[in-house]
Write an enzyme that holds these catalytic residues in place. Structure first.
Site, short mmCIF file in Angstrom:
data_model
loop_
_atom_site.label_atom_id
_atom_site.label_comp_id
_atom_site.label_asym_id
_atom_site.label_seq_id
_atom_site.Cartn_x
_atom_site.Cartn_y
_atom_site.Cartn_z
CE1 TYR A 18 -3.44 2.78 0.59
CE2 TYR A 18 -2.04 3.42 2.44
CZ TYR A 18 -3.08 3.70 1.57
OH TYR A 18 -3.74 4.90 1.67
CD GLU A 40 -8.18 7.58 4.34
OE1 GLU A 40 -8.15 7.78 5.57
OE2 GLU A 40 -7.21 7.12 3.72
CD1 TRP A 48 -3.75 2.56 5.71
CD2 TRP A 48 -5.90 3.12 5.59
NE1 TRP A 48 -4.19 2.30 4.43
CE2 TRP A 48 -5.51 2.63 4.33
CE3 TRP A 48 -7.23 3.52 5.76
CZ2 TRP A 48 -6.37 2.54 3.24
CZ3 TRP A 48 -8.09 3.43 4.67
CH2 TRP A 48 -7.66 2.95 3.43
#
Length: 192
Positions: A18, A40, A48
């Site tokens: 990522y 988000e 995250w």
């Protein structure tokens, strides 16, 4: 050894992938921009990493973030999502995806694309920062706070200033890779 941003303090392949290939890379595809906005928002109050590990589950649960399908979700569908163990089962966050899909489709019609709308906040070009350490990276900026106000005015949910700044980083509107990171533009070789 490859130098990465200090927040990637892990050897988890998913996290490194990522960081290396998505975070800070400009995204103009409306569906992906919508997906990242929803993810988000799901992250609010969580890490995250928690959401990233559940990303594929989110894609399956929410019809790969096809807004045209999401706006037609029934109460039965929403109830099944609240029972889906592969995602964060917060009622308000789940409902926000439907609310955001409606706003997203309205914005697409008004601006020609969601990309046109969202990228206008940075004059259609990424902001490249030159931070030495992750401690210098802000959690929000004037632009993300303004974006938050506009998104809320346009009907979006779970879009506070901090979420908007994380979103800007995630979709490459802001490049906050630190200077020592191999992903910072100063290290990227231009192909001829």
């Amino acid at each position: 050894m490859t130098e990465r941003c200090a927040w990637v303090a892990t050897k988890e392949p998913l996290y490194m992938e990522y960081h290396d290939n998505e975070w800070g890379v400009p995204v103009y595809d409306d569906r992906l921009l919508f997906e990242m906005l929803c993810l988000e928002g799901a992250q609010a109050g969580l890490s995250w990493w928690t959401i990233l590990q559940k990303r594929e589950n989110y894609r399956k649960a929410f019809d790969h973030f096809e807004a045209e399908k999401i706006v037609h979700y029934t109460e039965e569908k929403l109830q099944s999502l609240r029972e889906e163990t592969g995602i964060v089962r917060n009622k308000l966050k789940i409902q926000s995806v439907v609310t955001n899909a409606k706003s997203f489709l309205r914005i697409q019609k008004e601006y020609g694309s969601f990309s046109n709308y969202i990228w206008s906040f940075v004059d259609n070009k990424p902001i490249v920062n030159h931070w030495k350490t992750v401690k210098e990276v802000p959690v929000s900026t004037e632009i993300s706070d303004y974006m938050s106000k506009r998104l809320k005015k346009d009907g979006f949910k779970f879009v506070g200033g901090t979420i908007c700044y994380s979103y800007m980083q995630a979709v490459g509107m802001v490049n906050d890779h630190t200077l020592e990171c191999f992903c910072h533009p100063s290290h990227v070789k231009v192909k001829k």
